[in-house]
Design a protein around this motif. Structure first.
Motif, PDB file in Angstrom:
ATOM      1  N   ASN A  64      12.329   8.814  -3.181  1.00 27.13           N
ATOM      2  CA  ASN A  64      13.310   8.587  -2.279  1.00 27.13           C
ATOM      3  C   ASN A  64      12.461   7.696  -1.123  1.00 27.13           C
ATOM      4  OD1 ASN A  64      15.330  10.171  -2.946  1.00 27.13           O
ATOM      5  ND2 ASN A  64      14.805  11.941  -1.529  1.00 27.13           N
ATOM      6  N   ALA A  65      10.944   7.647  -1.025  1.00 27.38           N
ATOM      7  CA  ALA A  65      10.361   6.757  -0.051  1.00 27.38           C
ATOM      8  C   ALA A  65      10.204   5.394  -0.925  1.00 27.38           C
ATOM      9  CB  ALA A  65       9.140   7.106  -0.108  1.00 27.38           C
ATOM     10  N   GLN A  66      10.107   5.389  -2.220  1.00 31.69           N
ATOM     11  CA  GLN A  66      10.050   4.038  -3.000  1.00 31.69           C
ATOM     12  C   GLN A  66      11.538   3.479  -2.747  1.00 31.69           C
ATOM     13  OE1 GLN A  66       9.602   5.378  -6.895  1.00 31.69           O
ATOM     14  NE2 GLN A  66       7.170   4.683  -6.787  1.00 31.69           N
ATOM     15  N   ARG A  67      12.700   4.239  -3.074  1.00 34.45           N
ATOM     16  CA  ARG A  67      13.896   3.267  -2.866  1.00 34.45           C
ATOM     17  C   ARG A  67      14.085   2.962  -1.623  1.00 34.45           C
ATOM     18  NH1 ARG A  67      15.612   8.668  -5.377  1.00 34.45           N
ATOM     19  NH2 ARG A  67      15.646   8.387  -7.573  1.00 34.45           N
ATOM     20  N   SER A  68      13.593   3.682  -0.574  1.00 32.79           N
ATOM     21  CA  SER A  68      13.984   3.086   0.814  1.00 32.79           C
ATOM     22  C   SER A  68      13.089   1.716   0.846  1.00 32.79           C
ATOM     23  CB  SER A  68      13.474   3.945   1.980  1.00 32.79           C
ATOM     24  OG  SER A  68      13.398   3.552   3.183  1.00 32.79           O
ATOM     25  N   LEU A  69      11.773   1.703   0.554  1.00 31.63           N
ATOM     26  CA  LEU A  69      11.148   0.346   0.503  1.00 31.63           C
ATOM     27  C   LEU A  69      12.071  -0.497  -0.164  1.00 31.63           C
ATOM     28  CD1 LEU A  69       7.440   1.286   0.129  1.00 31.63           C
ATOM     29  CD2 LEU A  69       8.293   0.034   1.798  1.00 31.63           C
ATOM     30  N   ILE A  70      12.161  -0.460  -1.246  1.00 34.51           N
ATOM     31  CA  ILE A  70      12.853  -1.318  -2.208  1.00 34.51           C
ATOM     32  C   ILE A  70      14.184  -2.108  -1.529  1.00 34.51           C
ATOM     33  CG2 ILE A  70      13.643  -2.020  -4.289  1.00 34.51           C
ATOM     34  CD1 ILE A  70      10.762  -2.215  -4.250  1.00 34.51           C
ATOM     35  N   ALA A 105      15.834  -3.209 -11.068  1.00 31.09           N
ATOM     36  CA  ALA A 105      14.601  -4.198 -11.789  1.00 31.09           C
ATOM     37  C   ALA A 105      13.374  -4.152 -11.193  1.00 31.09           C
ATOM     38  CB  ALA A 105      15.350  -5.551 -11.857  1.00 31.09           C
ATOM     39  N   VAL A 106      13.427  -4.292  -9.672  1.00 30.71           N
ATOM     40  CA  VAL A 106      12.283  -4.613  -8.905  1.00 30.71           C
ATOM     41  C   VAL A 106      11.410  -3.153  -8.771  1.00 30.71           C
ATOM     42  CG1 VAL A 106      11.482  -4.945  -6.672  1.00 30.71           C
ATOM     43  CG2 VAL A 106      13.195  -6.310  -7.570  1.00 30.71           C
ATOM     44  N   SER A 107      12.181  -1.934  -8.932  1.00 38.75           N
ATOM     45  CA  SER A 107      11.261  -0.947  -8.208  1.00 38.75           C
ATOM     46  C   SER A 107      10.677  -0.609  -9.705  1.00 38.75           C
ATOM     47  CB  SER A 107      12.286   0.593  -7.782  1.00 38.75           C
ATOM     48  OG  SER A 107      13.489   0.636  -8.901  1.00 38.75           O
ATOM     49  N   ALA A 108      11.197  -0.295 -10.740  1.00 39.68           N
ATOM     50  CA  ALA A 108      10.611   0.138 -11.760  1.00 39.68           C
ATOM     51  C   ALA A 108       9.545  -0.871 -12.295  1.00 39.68           C
ATOM     52  CB  ALA A 108      11.569   0.036 -13.067  1.00 39.68           C
ATOM     53  N   THR A 109       9.529  -2.044 -12.197  1.00 37.41           N
ATOM     54  CA  THR A 109       8.547  -3.199 -12.414  1.00 37.41           C
ATOM     55  C   THR A 109       7.374  -2.923 -11.438  1.00 37.41           C
ATOM     56  OG1 THR A 109      10.401  -4.728 -13.318  1.00 37.41           O
ATOM     57  CG2 THR A 109       7.987  -5.447 -12.747  1.00 37.41           C
ATOM     58  N   ARG A 163       0.859  -1.122  -0.008  1.00 37.19           N
ATOM     59  CA  ARG A 163       0.001  -0.179  -0.031  1.00 37.19           C
ATOM     60  C   ARG A 163       0.787   1.104   0.163  1.00 37.19           C
ATOM     61  NH1 ARG A 163      -3.447  -3.190   3.249  1.00 37.19           N
ATOM     62  NH2 ARG A 163      -2.379  -2.700   5.235  1.00 37.19           N
ATOM     63  N   ALA A 164       2.069   1.193   0.793  1.00 38.19           N
ATOM     64  CA  ALA A 164       2.958   2.553   0.891  1.00 38.19           C
ATOM     65  C   ALA A 164       3.551   2.491  -0.773  1.00 38.19           C
ATOM     66  CB  ALA A 164       4.039   2.289   2.034  1.00 38.19           C
ATOM     67  N   MET A 165       3.969   1.470  -1.451  1.00 39.40           N
ATOM     68  CA  MET A 165       4.500   1.475  -2.737  1.00 39.40           C
ATOM     69  C   MET A 165       3.466   2.334  -3.516  1.00 39.40           C
ATOM     70  SD  MET A 165       6.905   1.269  -4.917  1.00 39.40           S
ATOM     71  CE  MET A 165       8.062   0.363  -3.762  1.00 39.40           C
ATOM     72  N   LEU A 166       2.153   1.920  -3.588  1.00 37.54           N
ATOM     73  CA  LEU A 166       1.368   2.621  -4.559  1.00 37.54           C
ATOM     74  C   LEU A 166       1.243   4.208  -4.293  1.00 37.54           C
ATOM     75  CD1 LEU A 166      -0.919   2.159  -6.690  1.00 37.54           C
ATOM     76  CD2 LEU A 166      -2.372   1.660  -4.949  1.00 37.54           C
ATOM     77  N   HIS A 167       1.076   4.357  -2.911  1.00 37.25           N
ATOM     78  CA  HIS A 167       0.939   5.600  -2.286  1.00 37.25           C
ATOM     79  C   HIS A 167       2.248   6.360  -3.168  1.00 37.25           C
ATOM     80  CE1 HIS A 167       0.216   9.207  -0.186  1.00 37.25           C
ATOM     81  NE2 HIS A 167       1.576   8.934   0.537  1.00 37.25           N
ATOM     82  N   HIS A 168       3.281   5.991  -2.873  1.00 42.20           N
ATOM     83  CA  HIS A 168       4.405   6.923  -3.510  1.00 42.20           C
ATOM     84  C   HIS A 168       4.402   6.729  -4.856  1.00 42.20           C
ATOM     85  CE1 HIS A 168       5.642   6.620   0.717  1.00 42.20           C
ATOM     86  NE2 HIS A 168       6.232   5.472   0.858  1.00 42.20           N
ATOM     87  N   THR A 169       4.109   5.649  -5.570  1.00 40.84           N
ATOM     88  CA  THR A 169       3.985   5.532  -7.046  1.00 40.84           C
ATOM     89  C   THR A 169       3.169   6.686  -7.409  1.00 40.84           C
ATOM     90  OG1 THR A 169       4.638   3.311  -7.249  1.00 40.84           O
ATOM     91  CG2 THR A 169       3.464   4.356  -9.010  1.00 40.84           C
TER      92      THR A 169
END
Length: 415
Positions: free
Chosen positions: A202-208, A242-246, A180-186
């Motif tokens: 930055n928040a996305q990168r931290s999660l990944i 690979a993971v973050s962009a996908t 849910r956090a990833m979708l919000h940041h996206t």
């Protein structure tokens, strides 16, 4: 960017006279916007990504395929964008935040792209589609049980956004809260301007980063672990790229595909079983690709050399946006048979060439089950607002109805 034609060299066009690209994703009738642009400019039209930031929108099938397949002339890497190089697009620009150079499968070219692409292709090749279908069905049923208990729902926010997110979280190893956090940041990355977009990235990168570290320490059978075990011995940075962009783009466009299919089912008589229309989820999803694709426009390519495209002079460094829906409409046969229409160029939604979508098969499995389960379970579903009042929320590349508020007249239990 200098807007020219091959017959009238150096003919300048006033930027204030150009159509904002966002109109192609938020208009009530986007196809008419593309047709208006084609009627005025031809198969390659100048548009605005944002005020003061021009680009070319490709509206012809032949021109579109040329751009998508020719990586040697049209690169994905925005470091080749002249407006980024000269400072026209800066840190405070909304489009700059989305298109800024970054290391990811969707953003690089050449050797680096091929390396990341192998990681992702091999990971998706390992997906057990039967297991994926089972996981998707489970999440769909849980979501639909909650909605049916209420008797009403917003099928965008409470279903279409929830299901692919939960399924992809399982595939890559994110727990539901992280997903849910990833979708919000996206969403913030796509929509935010200036510093807010950077904070979301930055928040996305931290999660990944946390996900990669946890799978290095304790491998599992998820796709993140599969990527880390790849024979090419990927670094943490490789895996993160690979993971973050996908995850970022995959979840966004899967949501749009499912939502647009449900919208057609609720608003178009050709999809309404009560009016004798077809009920097949695959038919509906295929029609969406041709008439309301999840990505009406693909991410820009950047010309590496001066060239001519559709009678337009394209200069090195110009941004060129593949107009997927516009090009599909250009070659569509006339008439009212939506399945015949969509069968022509709906494949272009998946792209072509080096950057074609790597997740076509799993994406199709998820979407077909999500739409199929909804059609099966939501008997007697009706919109609670007039169909004409539905509006779209979109980025420059994607379009999703803001909401699909519905009421259920009968409940069908899970079987």
């Amino acid at each position: 960017m200098t807007v020219t034609t091959t017959t009238q060299s150096e003919r300048l066009i006033d930027l204030e006279d150009l159509t904002p690209l966002i109109e192609t994703t938020t208009s009530a009738e986007p196809a008419r916007v593309y047709e208006r642009l084609r009627a005025r400019w031809g198969n390659v039209a100048p548009v605005l990504l944002e005020p003061g930031v021009p680009a070319w929108l490709v509206l012809g099938h032949r021109e579109l395929v040329t751009v998508l397949r020719n990586e040697g002339l049209f690169a994905r890497d925005s470091r080749n964008w002249s407006l980024l190089q000269d400072g026209t697009v800066g840190p405070g620009s909304g489009v700059g935040g989305v298109l800024a150079p970054r290391d990811g499968i969707y953003y690089v070219d050449g050797v680096r792209h091929r390396h990341l692409r192998r990681l992702v292709d091999d990971a998706f090749e390992s997906v057990d589609e039967h297991q994926l279908a089972t996981i998707t069905e489970q999440w769909c049923r849980l979501a639909l049980d909650r909605l049916l208990a209420k008797g009403e729902a917003d099928l965008v926010g409470e279903y279409a956004r929830a299901v692919p997110l939960l399924v992809m979280s399982t595939m890559f190893g994110l727990d539901p809260e992280q997903a849910r956090a990833m979708l919000h940041h996206t969403r913030r990355v796509f929509e935010a301007k200036g510093a807010a977009g950077g904070e979301a990235l930055n928040a996305q990168r931290s999660l990944i980063t946390e996900l990669i570290a946890s799978r290095r320490a304790a491998p599992s059978d998820d796709l993140t672990s599969v990527i880390l075990r790849h024979p090419s011995a990927p670094t943490d940075l490789d895996a993160q790229s690979a993971v973050s962009a996908t995850l970022m783009l995959g979840s966004e466009f899967e949501v749009a595909w499912i939502t647009q299919a449900l919208r057609l089912r609720l608003t178009d008589p050709r999809f309404d079983g009560r009016s004798g229309g077809l009920l097949s989820a695959p038919d509906t999803l295929e029609a969406v690709l041709g008439s309301a694709p999840p990505a009406p426009n693909a991410a820009p390519r950047f010309a590496l050399a001066d060239t001519t495209l559709g009678g337009r002079k394209i200069w090195a460094g110009d941004a060129v946006v593949p107009g997927i829906l516009g090009a599909s409409a250009e070659s569509r046969v006339s008439g009212d048979d939506i399945w015949l229409e969509s069968g022509n160029l709906s494949y272009l939604t998946w792209g072509a060439g080096p950057h074609a979508c790597p997740a076509r098969r799993p994406a199709t499995v998820i979407a077909q089950i999500a739409v199929g389960e909804a059609l099966r379970r939501l008997g007697g579903v009706t919109l609670t607002v007039p169909a004409e009042s539905l509006s779209a929320t979109g980025t420059l590349w994607s379009s999703v109805p803001r909401e699909l508020p519905v009421r259920f007249e009968e409940h069908r239990p899970a079987q």
